[in-house]
Design a protein around this motif. Sequence first.
Motif, PDB file in Angstrom:
ATOM      1  N   ARG A 245       0.802  -1.204   0.000  1.00 35.47           N
ATOM      2  CA  ARG A 245       0.000   0.000   0.000  1.00 35.47           C
ATOM      3  C   ARG A 245       0.842   1.264   0.000  1.00 35.47           C
ATOM      4  O   ARG A 245       0.367   2.327  -0.361  1.00 35.47           O
ATOM      5  N   SER A 246       2.110   1.157   0.441  1.00 36.90           N
ATOM      6  CA  SER A 246       2.924   2.353   0.516  1.00 36.90           C
ATOM      7  C   SER A 246       3.660   2.657  -0.779  1.00 36.90           C
ATOM      8  O   SER A 246       4.343   3.651  -0.886  1.00 36.90           O
ATOM      9  N   LEU A 247       3.547   1.791  -1.765  1.00 33.05           N
ATOM     10  CA  LEU A 247       4.261   1.977  -3.004  1.00 33.05           C
ATOM     11  C   LEU A 247       3.294   2.288  -4.123  1.00 33.05           C
ATOM     12  O   LEU A 247       2.698   1.402  -4.717  1.00 33.05           O
ATOM     13  N   LYS A 248       3.108   3.590  -4.390  1.00 33.82           N
ATOM     14  CA  LYS A 248       2.209   4.000  -5.460  1.00 33.82           C
ATOM     15  C   LYS A 248       3.043   4.077  -6.733  1.00 33.82           C
ATOM     16  O   LYS A 248       3.523   5.125  -7.135  1.00 33.82           O
ATOM     17  N   ALA A 249       3.277   2.918  -7.354  1.00 32.91           N
ATOM     18  CA  ALA A 249       4.285   2.833  -8.399  1.00 32.91           C
ATOM     19  C   ALA A 249       3.697   2.517  -9.757  1.00 32.91           C
ATOM     20  O   ALA A 249       2.719   1.806  -9.879  1.00 32.91           O
ATOM     21  N   VAL A 250       4.309   3.079 -10.773  1.00 29.68           N
ATOM     22  CA  VAL A 250       4.037   2.723 -12.149  1.00 29.68           C
ATOM     23  C   VAL A 250       5.309   2.091 -12.670  1.00 29.68           C
ATOM     24  O   VAL A 250       6.372   2.698 -12.564  1.00 29.68           O
ATOM     25  N   THR A 251       5.258   0.872 -13.169  1.00 30.55           N
ATOM     26  CA  THR A 251       6.463   0.142 -13.509  1.00 30.55           C
ATOM     27  C   THR A 251       6.641   0.017 -15.003  1.00 30.55           C
ATOM     28  O   THR A 251       5.713  -0.314 -15.732  1.00 30.55           O
ATOM     29  N   LEU A 252       7.863   0.273 -15.454  1.00 28.56           N
ATOM     30  CA  LEU A 252       8.246   0.104 -16.848  1.00 28.56           C
ATOM     31  C   LEU A 252       9.299  -0.977 -16.896  1.00 28.56           C
ATOM     32  O   LEU A 252      10.394  -0.797 -16.357  1.00 28.56           O
ATOM     33  N   ALA A 253       8.985  -2.125 -17.449  1.00 33.31           N
ATOM     34  CA  ALA A 253       9.952  -3.194 -17.580  1.00 33.31           C
ATOM     35  C   ALA A 253      10.656  -3.038 -18.915  1.00 33.31           C
ATOM     36  O   ALA A 253      10.021  -3.059 -19.959  1.00 33.31           O
ATOM     37  N   ALA A 254      11.985  -2.883 -18.881  1.00 32.59           N
ATOM     38  CA  ALA A 254      12.769  -2.705 -20.097  1.00 32.59           C
ATOM     39  C   ALA A 254      13.930  -3.675 -20.058  1.00 32.59           C
ATOM     40  O   ALA A 254      14.597  -3.825 -19.044  1.00 32.59           O
ATOM     41  N   SER A 255      14.185  -4.358 -21.147  1.00 32.39           N
ATOM     42  CA  SER A 255      15.202  -5.392 -21.154  1.00 32.39           C
ATOM     43  C   SER A 255      16.597  -4.794 -21.255  1.00 32.39           C
ATOM     44  O   SER A 255      16.825  -3.812 -21.950  1.00 32.39           O
ATOM     45  N   ARG A 256      17.536  -5.403 -20.497  1.00 32.92           N
ATOM     46  CA  ARG A 256      18.948  -5.103 -20.583  1.00 32.92           C
ATOM     47  C   ARG A 256      19.255  -3.623 -20.465  1.00 32.92           C
ATOM     48  O   ARG A 256      19.923  -3.028 -21.307  1.00 32.92           O
ATOM     49  N   LEU A 257      18.816  -2.998 -19.408  1.00 34.87           N
ATOM     50  CA  LEU A 257      19.071  -1.570 -19.226  1.00 34.87           C
ATOM     51  C   LEU A 257      20.543  -1.275 -18.964  1.00 34.87           C
ATOM     52  O   LEU A 257      20.960  -0.132 -19.043  1.00 34.87           O
ATOM     53  N   ASP A 258      21.341  -2.286 -18.632  1.00 34.39           N
ATOM     54  CA  ASP A 258      22.728  -2.001 -18.314  1.00 34.39           C
ATOM     55  C   ASP A 258      23.677  -2.359 -19.449  1.00 34.39           C
ATOM     56  O   ASP A 258      24.872  -2.503 -19.263  1.00 34.39           O
ATOM     57  N   GLU A 259      23.174  -2.534 -20.688  1.00 35.16           N
ATOM     58  CA  GLU A 259      24.041  -2.789 -21.826  1.00 35.16           C
ATOM     59  C   GLU A 259      24.843  -1.542 -22.155  1.00 35.16           C
ATOM     60  O   GLU A 259      24.470  -0.421 -21.802  1.00 35.16           O
ATOM     61  N   PRO A 260      25.979  -1.677 -22.868  1.00 31.29           N
ATOM     62  CA  PRO A 260      26.815  -0.525 -23.196  1.00 31.29           C
ATOM     63  C   PRO A 260      26.035   0.553 -23.924  1.00 31.29           C
ATOM     64  O   PRO A 260      25.132   0.289 -24.720  1.00 31.29           O
ATOM     65  N   ALA A 261      26.415   1.788 -23.687  1.00 30.13           N
ATOM     66  CA  ALA A 261      25.691   2.923 -24.254  1.00 30.13           C
ATOM     67  C   ALA A 261      25.916   3.041 -25.757  1.00 30.13           C
ATOM     68  O   ALA A 261      26.977   2.730 -26.279  1.00 30.13           O
ATOM     69  N   SER A 262      24.870   3.491 -26.475  1.00 27.75           N
ATOM     70  CA  SER A 262      24.940   3.763 -27.896  1.00 27.75           C
ATOM     71  C   SER A 262      24.783   5.248 -28.117  1.00 27.75           C
ATOM     72  O   SER A 262      24.285   5.967 -27.254  1.00 27.75           O
ATOM     73  N   PRO A 263      25.192   5.761 -29.271  1.00 27.88           N
ATOM     74  CA  PRO A 263      25.075   7.198 -29.524  1.00 27.88           C
ATOM     75  C   PRO A 263      23.623   7.648 -29.498  1.00 27.88           C
ATOM     76  O   PRO A 263      22.710   6.899 -29.786  1.00 27.88           O
ATOM     77  N   VAL A 264      23.410   8.920 -29.159  1.00 30.44           N
ATOM     78  CA  VAL A 264      22.080   9.503 -29.180  1.00 30.44           C
ATOM     79  C   VAL A 264      21.662   9.683 -30.626  1.00 30.44           C
ATOM     80  O   VAL A 264      22.352  10.335 -31.402  1.00 30.44           O
ATOM     81  N   LEU A 265      20.512   9.116 -30.996  1.00 31.58           N
ATOM     82  CA  LEU A 265      20.059   9.185 -32.378  1.00 31.58           C
ATOM     83  C   LEU A 265      19.151  10.367 -32.621  1.00 31.58           C
ATOM     84  O   LEU A 265      19.163  10.967 -33.684  1.00 31.58           O
TER      85      LEU A 265
ATOM     86  N   SER B  23      10.480   2.149 -11.590  1.00 36.76           N
ATOM     87  CA  SER B  23       9.215   2.434 -10.927  1.00 36.76           C
ATOM     88  C   SER B  23       9.173   3.900 -10.506  1.00 36.76           C
ATOM     89  O   SER B  23      10.163   4.431 -10.001  1.00 36.76           O
ATOM     90  N   ARG B  24       8.037   4.531 -10.742  1.00 40.99           N
ATOM     91  CA  ARG B  24       7.823   5.908 -10.293  1.00 40.99           C
ATOM     92  C   ARG B  24       7.083   5.844  -8.966  1.00 40.99           C
ATOM     93  O   ARG B  24       5.960   5.319  -8.885  1.00 40.99           O
ATOM     94  N   VAL B  25       7.691   6.361  -7.901  1.00 41.10           N
ATOM     95  CA  VAL B  25       7.187   6.203  -6.541  1.00 41.10           C
ATOM     96  C   VAL B  25       7.167   7.562  -5.848  1.00 41.10           C
ATOM     97  O   VAL B  25       8.068   8.380  -6.049  1.00 41.10           O
ATOM     98  N   ARG B  26       6.158   7.790  -5.035  1.00 35.36           N
ATOM     99  CA  ARG B  26       6.153   8.983  -4.189  1.00 35.36           C
ATOM    100  C   ARG B  26       6.596   8.587  -2.789  1.00 35.36           C
ATOM    101  O   ARG B  26       6.015   7.689  -2.175  1.00 35.36           O
ATOM    102  N   ALA B  27       7.635   9.229  -2.315  1.00 33.64           N
ATOM    103  CA  ALA B  27       8.160   8.941  -0.979  1.00 33.64           C
ATOM    104  C   ALA B  27       7.310   9.674   0.054  1.00 33.64           C
ATOM    105  O   ALA B  27       7.311  10.902   0.102  1.00 33.64           O
ATOM    106  N   GLU B  28       6.591   8.927   0.857  1.00 39.73           N
ATOM    107  CA  GLU B  28       5.683   9.509   1.832  1.00 39.73           C
ATOM    108  C   GLU B  28       6.231   9.325   3.243  1.00 39.73           C
ATOM    109  O   GLU B  28       6.460   8.205   3.694  1.00 39.73           O
ATOM    110  N   GLU B  29       6.456  10.427   3.947  1.00 37.40           N
ATOM    111  CA  GLU B  29       6.953  10.362   5.325  1.00 37.40           C
ATOM    112  C   GLU B  29       6.035   9.546   6.226  1.00 37.40           C
ATOM    113  O   GLU B  29       6.482   8.769   7.065  1.00 37.40           O
ATOM    114  N   GLU B  30       4.722   9.718   6.028  1.00 34.85           N
ATOM    115  CA  GLU B  30       3.776   9.128   6.967  1.00 34.85           C
ATOM    116  C   GLU B  30       3.623   7.622   6.816  1.00 34.85           C
ATOM    117  O   GLU B  30       2.966   6.988   7.646  1.00 34.85           O
ATOM    118  N   VAL B  31       4.190   7.022   5.765  1.00 33.07           N
ATOM    119  CA  VAL B  31       4.024   5.580   5.602  1.00 33.07           C
ATOM    120  C   VAL B  31       5.278   4.814   6.016  1.00 33.07           C
ATOM    121  O   VAL B  31       5.416   3.646   5.722  1.00 33.07           O
TER     122      VAL B  31
END
Length: 318
Positions: free
Chosen positions: A3-23, A149-157
């Motif tokens: 209940r404390s994690l108001k998250a929207v999740t984006l699953a993307a494969s291999r996010l840590d692969e070597p960087a490519s040029p900006v297209l 995941s996009r999460v709002r950090a809530e002090e009260e939770v």
Amino acid sequence: MERSLKAVTLAASRLDEPASPVLEERDSSDSRRTLQKAFSPLGGFVFPMENIGELFDGLFADVDAVVLFSPSGSYFERFDDLEETDVVVIATENSVGADAFVELPLDFDEVSQRVKFGLEGALEQGFVDGGDTVLCATSVFDGSVDTVSRVRAEEEVRSGVYDLFANSRAEASVIKDVLELVVELGKKGQKGEPVGALFVVGDAGKVMNKSRPLSYNPFEKSHVHVGDPIVNVMLKEFSRLDGAFVISDSGKIVSAYRYLEPSAEGVDIPKGLGTRHMAAGAVTRDTNATAIVLSESDGLVRAFKGGELVLEIDPEDY
């Protein structure tokens, strides 16, 4: 914990692969564009806004901080260009040399537990403020960072999970095993009936010196440890009897049926809690132990450290 994690999740494969040029770059916001580049599966490619990049544009908008869970060095370097967004690393060790770092006491198997603990630690250390919008990058599938995941950090939770593990004398895995055992006991009870229990974890020698036996100690000559499924069944059976369990730093069950004798004078616990909680507060004030209590009356699980209540959770929400 969900209940404390108001998250929207984006699953993307291999996010840590070597960087490519900006297209191509079409986003007018420099901060948003930098985040898109850093999180891109192609390591630097910004999706044209008329296709998939536009669909996830809101994921990166108005972000206050980025929290990276156990990133590789090359992945961490992607965020060097972020100027207005704080980057926090959460891992078992600071192998990337991050300025803002929260130590994980162990690798939580459940992603929700990992994120929950990390955010509470970031709030506690002041890296994140209550109400901040945070992007959390972690691993769900194969060990590499693959989910955002996009999460709002809530002090009260805040649940107190971070306080429970941080700077504890006992091994973090032992505290986790005891906590999960008590939570399960809280959910199921003893033969369907509510039950109370008290586990004192760590600094066992001093705890034994500040307590006395109420009955024969069934673990006196044994070398069994909490966390073993068969042992946990035994502990659940013994929990219906009076007295505290004493667990060593490494998880060895030292004793059952102990009457804790430290004076309760000066111990401040919330009104309405009984003698079991008072004993937990007193023994943790006088030793370096952590006490985890299951209340028979309200069914909540509470933990004490240094004579103070640091955790209160409903087993059904854990």
